[in-house]
Write a protein that holds these residues in place. Structure first.
Motif, short mmCIF file in Angstrom:
data_model
loop_
_atom_site.label_atom_id
_atom_site.label_comp_id
_atom_site.label_asym_id
_atom_site.label_seq_id
_atom_site.Cartn_x
_atom_site.Cartn_y
_atom_site.Cartn_z
N GLU A 1 19.53 59.96 55.62
CA GLU A 1 19.88 58.57 55.91
C GLU A 1 19.23 58.10 57.20
OE1 GLU A 1 24.31 58.51 53.81
OE2 GLU A 1 24.04 59.37 55.82
N SER A 2 19.14 59.01 58.18
CA SER A 2 18.46 58.63 59.41
C SER A 2 16.99 58.34 59.17
CB SER A 2 18.61 59.72 60.47
OG SER A 2 17.74 60.80 60.22
N GLY A 3 16.38 59.05 58.22
CA GLY A 3 14.99 58.79 57.86
C GLY A 3 14.81 57.39 57.30
N VAL A 4 15.77 56.95 56.49
CA VAL A 4 15.74 55.58 55.94
C VAL A 4 15.83 54.55 57.06
CG1 VAL A 4 16.94 53.92 54.46
CG2 VAL A 4 16.66 56.30 53.71
N LEU A 5 16.76 54.80 58.00
CA LEU A 5 16.93 53.87 59.12
C LEU A 5 15.67 53.79 59.99
CD1 LEU A 5 20.58 54.75 60.25
CD2 LEU A 5 19.83 52.71 59.01
N LEU A 6 15.09 54.95 60.28
CA LEU A 6 13.88 54.98 61.10
C LEU A 6 12.72 54.29 60.41
CD1 LEU A 6 13.77 58.53 62.75
CD2 LEU A 6 13.71 56.33 63.93
N ALA A 7 12.56 54.53 59.12
CA ALA A 7 11.47 53.88 58.37
C ALA A 7 11.64 52.36 58.39
CB ALA A 7 11.45 54.40 56.93
N GLY A 8 12.89 51.92 58.23
CA GLY A 8 13.14 50.48 58.29
C GLY A 8 12.84 49.90 59.65
N TYR A 9 13.17 50.64 60.71
CA TYR A 9 12.92 50.14 62.06
C TYR A 9 11.43 50.08 62.35
CZ TYR A 9 13.13 49.55 67.09
OH TYR A 9 12.95 49.06 68.35
N VAL A 10 10.70 51.12 62.00
CA VAL A 10 9.24 51.13 62.22
C VAL A 10 8.59 49.99 61.44
CG1 VAL A 10 7.12 52.44 61.81
CG2 VAL A 10 9.13 53.59 62.75
N GLY A 11 9.05 49.78 60.21
CA GLY A 11 8.50 48.69 59.41
C GLY A 11 8.75 47.33 60.04
N TYR A 12 9.95 47.13 60.60
CA TYR A 12 10.28 45.86 61.24
C TYR A 12 9.44 45.65 62.50
CZ TYR A 12 13.05 42.31 63.69
OH TYR A 12 13.45 41.18 64.37
N MET A 13 9.27 46.70 63.32
CA MET A 13 8.45 46.58 64.52
C MET A 13 7.00 46.25 64.14
SD MET A 13 10.21 46.94 67.31
CE MET A 13 11.41 45.94 66.42
N ALA A 14 6.47 46.90 63.09
CA ALA A 14 5.11 46.60 62.65
C ALA A 14 4.98 45.17 62.19
CB ALA A 14 4.72 47.56 61.52
N PHE A 15 6.02 44.68 61.48
CA PHE A 15 6.01 43.30 61.02
C PHE A 15 5.95 42.34 62.19
CE2 PHE A 15 8.80 39.58 60.38
CZ PHE A 15 8.07 38.90 59.42
N LEU A 16 6.75 42.61 63.24
CA LEU A 16 6.77 41.72 64.42
C LEU A 16 5.44 41.72 65.16
CD1 LEU A 16 10.27 42.46 66.01
CD2 LEU A 16 9.55 40.36 64.87
N LEU A 17 4.90 42.92 65.38
CA LEU A 17 3.70 43.04 66.21
C LEU A 17 2.43 42.60 65.49
CD1 LEU A 17 4.54 46.42 67.95
CD2 LEU A 17 4.75 44.11 68.89
#
Length: 312
Positions: free
Chosen positions: A292-308
């Motif tokens: 589950e932590s892997g899912v959360l981390l993947a979602g966070y990295v994806g969101y940061m990439a989207f912003l930047l």
């Protein structure tokens, strides 16, 4: 640009050190006044680790950088779940505390829904800030009373901390002073870098400022997980997110009505999605596991990439 980067890094280092001093001194003084460790954890420690977000958001509001003030809160809440809690679970799976599931997690979902509704127009006035602060006071009274009732049957004497009280008071004063000075450096550097790069204040708040001011939560949560104190780790994140939404946004809007034109509905939706995702994850098997932590981390990295990767 180098002076601005140095101001950003120096201000961040000062924020982390000052928050640590504030939490240490305030927790010790609270224990001297007879408060139990449980109540101290629910109030002083959880909110103390959010002190950098509070001071940075107030400084940003006073500087007219509402995008940083609001983006800091939204981005910090996303980072607390998608980065900090996820990293803690990678260190060691965390069991879900029944009291957290019954009391604090529903309160966080409700506070998130309220904040999203109030911020949908990208502005937060003093009346709305007052509403959020009233919600914070109500939550504090409810949670402390509930916690005292739940532990009444196993109440233990509270031992006073070692050392003189004046030293604890000195930590509090130094911590508060360091927070104000560090926040001034940090916000100034962030605003100037955003202007130089042509990036909106909201994006800077959602990324650099949010991650930087979340470092105290990162340290607290990872250390707690490594020591096998998973309830503290999860409770720190949930309590911090509640204080961010109700306390920091509330105080910021009272100081100066907040306007964040760079904030988008997708940012609010991401914050809500991470919060809601915690519910089934913590209910399933009554623990957070590494998958589950892997899912959360993947979602966070994806969101940061989207912003930047958004066009300037």
């Amino acid at each position: 640009m180098l002076p601005d980067v140095l101001a950003l890094v120096g201000g961040l280092a000062l924020l982390v050190a000052a928050a640590s001093a504030l939490v240490r001194g305030a927790a010790a003084l609270a224990l001297r006044l007879g408060l139990t460790p449980l109540v101290v954890g629910l109030t002083v420690v959880a909110f103390g680790t959010s002190a950098p977000e509070l001071v940075v958001s107030v400084q940003a509001a006073l500087a007219g950088a509402g995008g940083i003030a609001v983006g800091n809160v939204v981005g910090s809440n996303v980072a607390n779940i998608g980065l900090i809690l996820a990293v803690a679970v990678l260190v060691r799976p965390i069991a879900s505390d029944p009291a957290l599931l019954r009391r604090d997690l529903p309160a966080l979902v409700a506070a998130t829904a309220l904040a999203v509704a109030l911020l949908w127009d990208r502005a937060l006035g003093r009346g709305e800030g007052t509403m959020l602060l009233v919600g914070l006071v109500a939550y504090l009274v409810w949670s402390v009373r509930t916690a005292r009732r739940e532990q009444a049957a196993v109440e233990l004497p509270v031992a006073a901390p070692a050392g003189p009280a004046w030293r604890d008071a000195l930590f509090v004063v130094a911590g508060l002073g360091g927070l104000v000075w560090g926040a001034d450096l940090f916000v100034g550097g962030a605003v100037r870098l955003a202007e130089a790069a042509g990036v909106s204040n909201a994006v800077i708040g959602l990324t650099v400022v949010a991650v930087g001011t979340s470092l105290p939560e990162l340290a607290t949560t990872v250390v707690a997980a490594a020591r096998g104190e998973g309830e503290i780790a999860a409770g720190s994140v949930v309590g911090s997110n509640l204080f961010n939404l109700l306390g920091i946004l509330g105080v910021g809007a009272l100081v100066e009505p907040l306007v964040a034109p760079g904030l988008r509905p997708v940012d609010l939706a991401v914050m809500a999605a991470f919060t809601v995702a915690l519910v089934p994850m913590m209910l399933s098997g009554r623990r957070l596991v590494r998958a589950e932590s892997g899912v959360l981390l993947a979602g966070y990295v994806g969101y940061m990439a989207f912003l930047l990767l958004q066009p300037v």
